[in-house]
Design an enzyme around this catalytic site. Structure first.
Site, PDB file in Angstrom:
ATOM      1  N   LYS A 173       2.558  -2.418   6.591  1.00  0.00           N
ATOM      2  CA  LYS A 173       2.741  -2.712   5.216  1.00  0.00           C
ATOM      3  C   LYS A 173       4.118  -2.085   5.346  1.00  0.00           C
ATOM      4  CE  LYS A 173      -1.042  -3.937   3.990  1.00  0.00           C
ATOM      5  NZ  LYS A 173      -1.546  -5.216   2.616  1.00  0.00           N
ATOM      6  N   TYR A 231      -1.891  -0.316  10.917  1.00  0.00           N
ATOM      7  CA  TYR A 231      -2.384  -0.576   9.300  1.00  0.00           C
ATOM      8  C   TYR A 231      -1.118  -0.090   8.622  1.00  0.00           C
ATOM      9  CZ  TYR A 231      -3.773  -1.184   4.841  1.00  0.00           C
ATOM     10  OH  TYR A 231      -3.585  -1.492   3.348  1.00  0.00           O
ATOM     11  N   SER A 246       0.616  -1.608   0.016  1.00  0.00           N
ATOM     12  CA  SER A 246      -0.208   0.200  -0.216  1.00  0.00           C
ATOM     13  C   SER A 246       0.773   1.078   0.055  1.00  0.00           C
ATOM     14  CB  SER A 246      -0.637  -0.229   1.116  1.00  0.00           C
ATOM     15  OG  SER A 246      -1.430   1.352   1.797  1.00  0.00           O
TER      16      SER A 246
END
Length: 244
Positions: A153, A149, A136
């Site tokens: 990533k 998050y 991402s």
């Protein structure tokens, strides 16, 4: 453009919905023998109804042992897409231990687990292979309420590089793609507020979010022989977000 997809056995995790589902259907259309993995049976059932050539495996990727047994039971693996991911959004000061455990288990630990099985299969055949991790733009840009998050990533990007380094001598290429917001069904719901959407698209030089096919196109390319000298990259699919 001729792609080396036909006849390849391709595992796609998180294949029940969104990018994973579109990937499974595209790869099957190109003649790949797709093994679709999801923890949600009803999503796999509708995928199988749409394309009965696709093999389906129900697995909770957060469970190391059961997932490993399921992937090992799939037989030979030539190509792999680690697409499955979890997201829990909260302010940094409100992050809970369970948030950290769940996100790292799914977004990083499961990639290690599934990729170990796949890479060992590729090495055993002696034919090499290709692995693509779905990362991402959040791996490289700090996003409000995305602390854990973003961390998962970023870790996935570095894991991708180490995998590329160690598996390259076996002719196994490992790359990642790093999309911005993607207009999956979930993405359309999550970003349908024009004011909220504008807060993100205003930072994207192309002025829009990514469509599912734009991510699928890049992943198919990285899986194929057309990218045979590309290894260890993290490819933004973000309309220039990370360039600003």
């Amino acid at each position: 453009m001729v792609l080396s997809i036909f006849g390849k056995r391709i595992v796609v995790t998180g294949a029940g919905q969104g990018i994973g589902r579109a990937l499974a259907l595209r790869l099957s259309k190109f003649g790949g023998k797709v093994i679709a993995v999801s923890r949600t049976q009803k999503h796999l059932d509708t995928l199988f109804q749409e394309d009965p050539k696709i093999e389906i495996i129900t697995a909770d990727l957060a469970d190391w042992e059961s997932t490993r047994a399921a992937i090992e039971g799939a037989g030979r693996i030539d190509l792999l897409v680690n697409n499955a991911a979890a997201a829990r959004l909260d302010r940094f000061l409100d992050v809970k231990p369970d948030d950290v455990d769940v996100l790292f288990n799914v977004n990083l630990k499961s990639v290690i687990n599934v990729s170990q099985v796949a890479a060992k299969s590729m090495i055993a055949t002696g034919n090499g292979g290709s692995i693509v991790n779905i990362s991402s733009q959040a791996s490289q840009a700090a996003l409000k309420d995305h602390a854990v998050y973003c961390a998962t990533k970023a870790a996935l990007d570095q894991l991708t590089r180490v995998m590329a380094l160690e598996l390259g001598p076996h002719n196994i290429r490992v790359n990642a793609v790093n999309p911005t917001v993607v207009m999956t069904d979930m993405g359309r719901v999550g970003w349908n507020d024009p004011e909220k959407a504008a807060s993100m698209t205003s930072k994207i030089p192309l002025g829009r979010f990514a469509e599912v096919d734009e991510v699928v196109d890049a992943v198919v390319y990285l899986l194929s022989n057309r990218s045979s000298m590309i290894n260890g990259v993290t490819l933004p699919i973000d309309g220039g977000f990370l360039a600003t």
